[in-house]
Design a protein around this motif. Structure first.
Motif, PDB file in Angstrom:
ATOM      1  N   PHE A  99     -13.864   3.563  16.282  1.00  0.00           N
ATOM      2  CA  PHE A  99     -14.886   4.243  16.929  1.00  0.00           C
ATOM      3  C   PHE A  99     -15.614   5.018  16.128  1.00  0.00           C
ATOM      4  O   PHE A  99     -15.296   5.968  15.147  1.00  0.00           O
ATOM      5  CB  PHE A  99     -14.206   5.230  18.049  1.00  0.00           C
ATOM      6  N   GLU A 100     -17.150   5.026  15.880  1.00  0.00           N
ATOM      7  CA  GLU A 100     -17.797   5.743  14.907  1.00  0.00           C
ATOM      8  C   GLU A 100     -19.097   6.113  15.531  1.00  0.00           C
ATOM      9  O   GLU A 100     -19.802   5.530  16.205  1.00  0.00           O
ATOM     10  CB  GLU A 100     -18.006   4.854  13.806  1.00  0.00           C
ATOM     11  N   ARG A 151     -15.594   9.285  12.391  1.00  0.00           N
ATOM     12  CA  ARG A 151     -14.836   7.823  12.611  1.00  0.00           C
ATOM     13  C   ARG A 151     -13.364   7.945  12.957  1.00  0.00           C
ATOM     14  O   ARG A 151     -12.743   8.743  12.382  1.00  0.00           O
ATOM     15  CB  ARG A 151     -15.001   7.120  11.384  1.00  0.00           C
ATOM     16  N   LEU A 152     -13.047   7.358  14.158  1.00  0.00           N
ATOM     17  CA  LEU A 152     -11.642   7.221  14.323  1.00  0.00           C
ATOM     18  C   LEU A 152     -11.148   5.805  14.049  1.00  0.00           C
ATOM     19  O   LEU A 152     -11.807   4.968  14.783  1.00  0.00           O
ATOM     20  CB  LEU A 152     -11.327   7.813  15.614  1.00  0.00           C
ATOM     21  N   ALA A 191      -6.592   7.358  12.362  1.00  0.00           N
ATOM     22  CA  ALA A 191      -7.065   7.939  11.309  1.00  0.00           C
ATOM     23  C   ALA A 191      -8.432   8.565  11.401  1.00  0.00           C
ATOM     24  O   ALA A 191      -9.412   7.701  11.857  1.00  0.00           O
ATOM     25  CB  ALA A 191      -7.081   6.676  10.048  1.00  0.00           C
ATOM     26  N   TYR A 192      -8.841   9.783  11.166  1.00  0.00           N
ATOM     27  CA  TYR A 192      -9.960  10.371  11.574  1.00  0.00           C
ATOM     28  C   TYR A 192     -10.640  10.643  10.055  1.00  0.00           C
ATOM     29  O   TYR A 192     -10.059  11.045   9.096  1.00  0.00           O
ATOM     30  CB  TYR A 192      -9.736  11.888  12.155  1.00  0.00           C
ATOM     31  N   ILE A 247     -23.869  11.325  23.332  1.00  0.00           N
ATOM     32  CA  ILE A 247     -23.381  10.730  22.100  1.00  0.00           C
ATOM     33  C   ILE A 247     -23.384   9.163  22.000  1.00  0.00           C
ATOM     34  O   ILE A 247     -23.082   8.427  22.904  1.00  0.00           O
ATOM     35  CB  ILE A 247     -22.007  11.250  21.789  1.00  0.00           C
ATOM     36  N   HIS A 248     -24.180   8.603  20.939  1.00  0.00           N
ATOM     37  CA  HIS A 248     -24.045   7.219  20.876  1.00  0.00           C
ATOM     38  C   HIS A 248     -23.214   6.834  19.809  1.00  0.00           C
ATOM     39  O   HIS A 248     -22.776   7.521  18.902  1.00  0.00           O
ATOM     40  CB  HIS A 248     -25.640   6.746  20.118  1.00  0.00           C
ATOM     41  N   ASP A 249     -22.122   5.938  20.076  1.00  0.00           N
ATOM     42  CA  ASP A 249     -21.152   5.275  19.033  1.00  0.00           C
ATOM     43  C   ASP A 249     -21.183   3.709  19.116  1.00  0.00           C
ATOM     44  O   ASP A 249     -21.781   3.218  19.950  1.00  0.00           O
ATOM     45  CB  ASP A 249     -19.967   6.110  19.431  1.00  0.00           C
ATOM     46  N   ALA A 250     -20.555   3.421  18.126  1.00  0.00           N
ATOM     47  CA  ALA A 250     -20.346   2.110  17.975  1.00  0.00           C
ATOM     48  C   ALA A 250     -18.874   1.723  17.748  1.00  0.00           C
ATOM     49  O   ALA A 250     -18.007   2.585  17.286  1.00  0.00           O
ATOM     50  CB  ALA A 250     -21.122   1.482  16.498  1.00  0.00           C
ATOM     51  N   VAL A 251     -18.235   0.750  18.566  1.00  0.00           N
ATOM     52  CA  VAL A 251     -16.841   0.490  18.581  1.00  0.00           C
ATOM     53  C   VAL A 251     -16.685  -1.072  17.809  1.00  0.00           C
ATOM     54  O   VAL A 251     -17.384  -1.839  18.518  1.00  0.00           O
ATOM     55  CB  VAL A 251     -16.328   0.842  19.915  1.00  0.00           C
TER      56      VAL A 251
END
Length: 157
Positions: free
Chosen positions: A81-82, A93-94, A113-114, A67-71
């Motif tokens: 976190f997305e 997104r969290l 918040a999700y 999983i690639h994500d951006a923080v």
């Protein structure tokens, strides 16, 4: 699916449990960005791909699933976190926000918040919405537990 709730950080009714400061909570949340393994059971590896003063991009390895994500974050306030949806991961997104009702008070909360691609009302996803909300809530309670462990391990008495 959209879902949000508060988790109390400090139990003001239990003096046996040391209060955490906003700085300690923030440090714990940054630890989740840098090395999320203690926060995410099943995570084998986290590789930071890019870094700036207010963001990182990461590759998370859960076995063969990548999983690639951006923080992104605003220091001492919120962290987000997305991840994009893939065949193996629904994406979403969290955002975790630190809330302190009184600026100098000990009362601290984290608002989780999700926003996910799962539907709460249509198809197969709808059957699992309550389960997913419950799992998110338990994960968030565990996040506060891990933040507390990090704070207690770094305190100098």
């Amino acid at each position: 699916m959209e879902f949000e709730h508060l988790v109390e950080v400090n139990d003001l009714d239990d003096p046996a449990v040391p209060d955490l400061t906003r700085d300690e909570v923030w440090f714990g949340l940054l630890c989740r960005a840098e090395d999320p393994r203690p926060f995410l059971p099943g995570l084998d590896r986290c590789e930071i791909l890019t870094r700036s003063e207010t963001a990182v991009t990461r590759r998370l390895s859960f076995g063969k699933v990548q999983i690639h994500d951006a923080v992104r974050w605003q220091a001492m306030d919120w962290i987000c976190f997305e991840s994009a949806a893939t065949a193996d991961h629904p994406g979403g997104r969290l955002t975790i926000t630190i809330e302190q009702p009184e600026p100098e008070g000990a009362a601290l909360f984290l608002r989780f918040a999700y926003r996910t691609t799962l539907s709460e009302t249509v198809g197969e996803d709808a059957k699992y919405a309550d389960y997913v909300r419950s799992a998110y809530h338990q994960s968030d309670v565990d996040t506060v537990r891990v933040v507390r462990m990090i704070a207690e391990s770094t305190r100098t008495e």
